[in-house]
Design an enzyme around this catalytic site. Structure first.
Site, short mmCIF file in Angstrom:
data_model
loop_
_atom_site.label_atom_id
_atom_site.label_comp_id
_atom_site.label_asym_id
_atom_site.label_seq_id
_atom_site.Cartn_x
_atom_site.Cartn_y
_atom_site.Cartn_z
N CYS A 175 0.81 -1.22 0.00
CA CYS A 175 0.00 0.00 0.00
C CYS A 175 0.85 1.27 0.00
O CYS A 175 0.62 2.18 -0.80
CB CYS A 175 -0.97 -0.01 1.18
SG CYS A 175 -0.19 -0.05 2.82
N HIS A 221 -2.58 1.06 7.00
CA HIS A 221 -2.90 1.04 5.57
C HIS A 221 -2.96 2.47 5.03
O HIS A 221 -3.20 3.41 5.78
CB HIS A 221 -4.23 0.32 5.34
CG HIS A 221 -4.54 0.05 3.91
ND1 HIS A 221 -3.71 -0.65 3.07
CD2 HIS A 221 -5.62 0.41 3.14
CE1 HIS A 221 -4.26 -0.74 1.86
NE2 HIS A 221 -5.41 -0.10 1.88
N HIS A 233 -5.69 1.58 -4.19
CA HIS A 233 -4.78 1.12 -3.14
C HIS A 233 -4.32 -0.30 -3.45
O HIS A 233 -4.92 -1.01 -4.26
CB HIS A 233 -5.44 1.17 -1.77
CG HIS A 233 -6.66 0.29 -1.63
ND1 HIS A 233 -6.97 -0.37 -0.47
CD2 HIS A 233 -7.65 -0.05 -2.51
CE1 HIS A 233 -8.08 -1.06 -0.62
NE2 HIS A 233 -8.51 -0.89 -1.85
#
Length: 269
Positions: A175, A221, A233
C-alpha cells in the site's frame, strides 16, 4: 559512502539476513547511502530516508561512480517492464530487464531511429530501449491541478499488480509502496510507510477538504483518493492494486476501510 542498485530489484530487509522481513525495495539505478558495512550485508538509507539491510553484491559501491551516476541518470522507466537490448532492434539479445521506476542514463545518438534510445547501465555497459518506455525524471512540481491528475494516473498504472509486502514494482507492491512510487515518479518524496511523519511534505487536512491525489490513512494502511468517493490502493485483502469506494451504495464499497479512516494527508495542505 554512496552506492547504486545494480540489480533489477534490491530487497531491503529489517535485519542483515535473507529470512528477515522485507521492508522495502530499491529499484535499479537508485542511489543509496551506506550507513554501516556488515560483511556481506550493508545497512543503507534511501533518498527518501528509509533504512534497511541489503546484500552488498547487489550494489555498485563507489562514491565517485555513484555521484556521477546520480548526475547522469535523469530518466526513468515508465513501462511495467523494459528490456535493455544489445542493439536497437527487437530481435537483439537482452542485456537487462528493468521495472517501472528504475533510473537510467541516456546517451545521445542522432543516428538512431526516434523509436529507440541508447542507454548506459550502472556498470557502464551500453544498450538500447524503446524510447516510449522511458521519460525524463520529474524533479519539480507542475501546477497543482496537473500534479493531482498525474499522481492519480501514475497510481492507476499499477492496477492489478499483485500485493507484495515491502514491494514497490509491478512485480508486487504494497500500500505505501504504491503511494510513495506514484509521488516519487512525479517528483516528490513522501514517507514510505502508512503514516504522516513530520519532516516529509504530506500534511494532515480535514476530511472535508480531500481532493484527487490526496492520501487516506487507516490503521496500518494507506490509499490514494481519486475523487468521487473512489480510492486506489494495494490491499492484502484484495490481493492486488484495485479501486474501492467510500460510498456504501457502490458495489466496490469496503466498510472495513470506509469506517476506519484515521487521517487525510495532502501535499497542498
Amino acid at each position: 559512502m554512496k552506492a547504486v542498485a545494480s540489480d533489477m530489484i534490491v530487497p531491503l530487509h529489517k535485519h542483515p539476513y535473507s529470512t528477515s522481513e522485507c521492508v522495502d525495495e530499491v529499484l535499479y539505478g537508485m542511489v543509496v547511502e551506506i550507513l554501516e558495512d556488515c560483511g556481506t550485508w550493508v545497512h543503507v538509507q534511501t533518498a527518501y530516508r528509509y533504512k534497511g539491510y541489503c546484500l552488498k553484491e547487489k550494489l555498485l559501491i563507489n562514491e565517485g561512480k555513484a555521484g556521477q551516476w546520480d548526475k547522469e541518470a535523469k530518466h526513468v522507466i515508465i513501462q511495467n517492464f523494459a528490456d535493455i537490448l544489445a542493439e536497437p532492434k527487437i530481435q537483439s539479445a537482452k542485456i537487462a530487464t528493468l521495472v517501472k521506476g528504475s533510473s537510467i542514463s541516456l546517451v545521445e545518438d542522432s543516428s538512431l531511429n526516434p523509436e529507440w534510445v541508447k542507454v548506459k547501465l550502472v556498470n557502464g555497459e551500453i544498450g538500447y530501449s524503446r524510447s516510449y518506455w522511458i521519460r525524463e525524471r520529474i524533479v519539480e512540481l507542475d501546477s497543482e491541478e496537473a500534479f493531482r491528475e498525474n499522481v492519480v494516473q501514475t497510481a492507476l498504472s499499477y492496477l492489478k499488480a499483485p500485493y507484495r509486502w515491502g514491494g514497490k514494482s509491478p512485480l508486487g507492491i504494497d500500500c505505501s509502496g504504491l503511494c510513495s512510487m506514484a509521488y516519487m515518479l512525479n517528483g516528490v518524496y513522501i514517507y514510505r510507510d502508512a503514516q504522516i511523519v513530520e519532516g516529509f511534505p504530506i500534511k494532515e487536512i480535514p476530511f472535508e477538504k480531500i481532493q484527487k491525489g490526496d492520501l487516506l490513512y487507516f490503521p496500518g494502511h494507506i490509499a490514494m483518493y481519486m475523487g468521487d468517493g473512489l480510492y486506489v490502493h494495494s490491499s492484502l485483502g484484495g490481493n492486488e492494486v484495485s479501486i474501492n469506494s467510500l460510498n456504501e451504495k457502490d458495489s466496490n464499497y469496503r466498510k472495513d476501510l470506509a469506517t476506519s479512516i484515521t487521517a487525510v494527508g495532502s501535499l497542498f495542505g
